[in-house]
Enzyme design. Structure first.
Site, PDB file in Angstrom:
ATOM      1  N   ASP A 186       0.857  -1.188   0.000  1.00 33.76           N
ATOM      2  CA  ASP A 186       0.000   0.000   0.000  1.00 33.76           C
ATOM      3  C   ASP A 186       0.898   1.245   0.000  1.00 33.76           C
ATOM      4  O   ASP A 186       1.903   1.289   0.720  1.00 33.76           O
ATOM      5  CB  ASP A 186      -0.863  -0.059   1.273  1.00 33.76           C
ATOM      6  N   HIS A 234      -9.721   5.161  -0.278  1.00 38.11           N
ATOM      7  CA  HIS A 234      -8.787   5.128   0.852  1.00 38.11           C
ATOM      8  C   HIS A 234      -9.427   5.874   2.028  1.00 38.11           C
ATOM      9  O   HIS A 234     -10.444   6.534   1.866  1.00 38.11           O
ATOM     10  CB  HIS A 234      -7.469   5.812   0.454  1.00 38.11           C
ATOM     11  N   GLY A 235      -8.806   5.748   3.196  1.00 33.20           N
ATOM     12  CA  GLY A 235      -9.300   6.494   4.359  1.00 33.20           C
ATOM     13  C   GLY A 235     -10.668   6.018   4.802  1.00 33.20           C
ATOM     14  O   GLY A 235     -11.548   6.818   5.128  1.00 33.20           O
ATOM     15  N   ASN A 289     -10.182   0.715   1.695  1.00 28.83           N
ATOM     16  CA  ASN A 289      -9.041   0.519   2.596  1.00 28.83           C
ATOM     17  C   ASN A 289      -9.397   0.881   4.040  1.00 28.83           C
ATOM     18  O   ASN A 289      -9.912   1.977   4.294  1.00 28.83           O
ATOM     19  CB  ASN A 289      -7.889   1.440   2.174  1.00 28.83           C
ATOM     20  N   THR A 319      -6.839   2.472  10.231  1.00 33.92           N
ATOM     21  CA  THR A 319      -6.920   3.037  11.590  1.00 33.92           C
ATOM     22  C   THR A 319      -7.925   2.295  12.472  1.00 33.92           C
ATOM     23  O   THR A 319      -7.671   2.096  13.669  1.00 33.92           O
ATOM     24  CB  THR A 319      -7.286   4.540  11.499  1.00 33.92           C
TER      25      THR A 319
HETATM   26  P1  13P Z   1      -7.702   4.649   7.354  1.00 37.70           P
HETATM   27  O1  13P Z   1      -6.512   4.555   8.235  1.00 37.70           O
HETATM   28  O2  13P Z   1      -8.353   5.979   7.442  1.00 37.70           O
HETATM   29  O3  13P Z   1      -8.657   3.533   7.566  1.00 37.70           O
HETATM   30  O4  13P Z   1      -7.178   4.554   5.840  1.00 37.70           O
HETATM   31  C1  13P Z   1      -6.606   3.379   5.380  1.00 37.70           C
HETATM   32  C2  13P Z   1      -5.990   3.568   4.066  1.00 37.70           C
HETATM   33  O5  13P Z   1      -6.498   4.225   3.202  1.00 37.70           O
HETATM   34  C3  13P Z   1      -4.717   2.874   3.814  1.00 37.70           C
HETATM   35  O6  13P Z   1      -4.188   3.177   2.578  1.00 37.70           O
END
Ligand code: 13P
Length: 287
Positions: free
Chosen positions: A81, A205-206, A227, A230
Site C-alpha cells: 500500500d 482510501h481512508g 481501505n 486506523t
Molecule cells: P484509514 O486509516 O483511514 O482507515 O485509511 C486506510 C488507508 O487508506 C490505507 O491506505
C-alpha cells in the site's frame, strides 16, 4: 488461497460490492482479519504501507501475509500500500506481493501518468497488478498531514485511461486516520468518473470514520475496494486498554491479551465486511 487482485476487483464491481483491504501491523491483526474473512466466506486484501516498515519490517511481515493468504480458506490478495519507490516495489514483489499500489499523487498529472506507467510496466511483466492514485487523500499514511483535495474529473480520466493501472484510488474528500469532522464525500464527482470509466474499479482510501450509508452509496458508484487501517489499529489499542482495566495485575498474561486483540480486530473487520458485501440491511449490522 492467494488470488489475482484484478479478478477480485472485477467480480466486486460486477456484483456491486467492495473488497475490504485491511492494513496489517502485527500477527493479532492478521489473525482477526482472516478469522472474519473466513467466517463470512468473503475475499479480502491484506496490505501494508511502505511508511509502516519502521514498525513492521517488510522482510518479517511479508512472509506472514503471504503465508496467511496461501493457507486461507477464502481468496486473498496481498498488496504493498502506498509504495513510493521502485526499490520497495521490487522488494515487495520479490517477497510475494501480488499487487502494488503506487502513489504518484504528489506529482502533476502528466508526471503521475508517466511514473505510474513505468511501475505498471514492471509489475505487469511479473504478473503483479497495479493500483494508482489521483488527487490528495487527506490525513496521513505515516507521513505529513495533508488536507483532503478532490481530484478533477479530467485528471481522474487521464490517469485512469493512460497509466495502464488496474484500479484507481481517487480523492473525493476522503482522508487517512481520524477525520477532523464528518467526512463529506463528493458523490457527484464519483458518479461522473464511474460513468466515464465504468469498467475501472475505483478504490476508496481512508475508510475509517466513513458511515455505513456512505460506504454503500460509494459502492453503487464504482468503488470496488475500500481501505481500512486506523479502525483496526484502534481495535488493538482498545483491546489492550480494556484488558488492562478488567484484569488484576497479577493475573495478566500475554495470551489472554492476544485473544482480546484478535477478537476486537475480528469484530471490527466483520462489521466492515458485512457493509462492503452490500447484502444485509445496515440496521442489522453492529458497527
Ligand atoms: P484509514 O486509516 O483511514 O482507515 O485509511 C486506510 C488507508 O487508506 C490505507 O491506505
Amino acid at each position: 488461497m492467494l488470488c489475482p487482485f484484478n479478478r477480485l476487483l472485477k467480480d466486486a464491481l460486477k456484483e456491486h460490492r467492495a473488497v475490504g483491504a485491511f492494513n496489517v501491523g502485527n500477527l493479532e491483526m492478521l489473525l482477526g482479519i482472516i478469522k472474519a474473512a473466513e467466517e463470512s466466506q468473503t475475499p479480502v486484501i491484506l496490505q501494508i504501507a511502505e511508511k509502516r516498515f519502521t514498525h513492521s519490517p517488510l522482510e518479517y511481515i511479508a512472509p506472514m501475509l503471504h503465508a496467511a493468504a496461501m493457507r486461507a480458506k477464502i481468496e486473498v490478495a496481498v498488496e504493498l500500500d502506498h509504495g513510493c519507490s521502485l526499490f520497495n516495489v521490487r522488494r515487495a514483489m520479490d517477497l510475494g506481493f501480488n499487487t502494488i499500489m503506487f502513489d504518484g499523487s504528489m506529482y502533476p498529472v502528466e508526471k503521475n501518468i508517466s511514473e505510474t506507467r513505468k511501475i505498471a510496466d514492471e509489475t505487469h511483466a511479473r504478473g503483479v497488478a497495479l493500483e494508482a492514485e489521483i488527487g490528495i487523500v487527506g490525513g496521513s499514511e505515516g507521513g505529513a498531514d495533508l488536507t483532503a483535495n478532490c481530484a478533477s474529473l479530467s485528471d481522474i480520466v487521464a490517469l485512469g485511461s493512460k497509466s495502464s493501472c488496474d484500479a484507481l484510488a481517487i480523492a473525493i474528500g476522503n482522508a487517512h486516520g481520524h477525520y477532523k469532522g464528518i467526512p463529506k464525500l463528493n458523490f457527484d464527482l464519483l458518479e461522473k468518473a464511474h460513468n466515464t470509466l465504468p469498467d475501472l474499479p475505483f478504490v476508496l482510501h481512508g475508510g475509517t470514520g466513513i458511515s455505513p450509508a456512505d460506504f454503500r452509496k460509494a459502492i453503487t458508484l464504482g468503488i470496488a475496494k475500500i481501505n481500512i487501517a486506523t479502525a483496526n489499529f484502534d481495535a488493538i489499542v482498545t483491546a489492550s486498554m480494556q484488558y488492562a482495566e478488567k484484569s488484576a495485575p497479577l493475573s495478566r498474561n500475554y495470551f489472554a491479551l492476544n485473544e482480546n486483540m484478535v477478537e476486537q480486530v475480528y469484530n471490527t473487520t466483520l462489521a466492515h465486511i458485512k457493509i462492503f458485501n452490500n447484502q444485509e440491511p445496515l440496521d442489522s449490522i453492529k458497527f
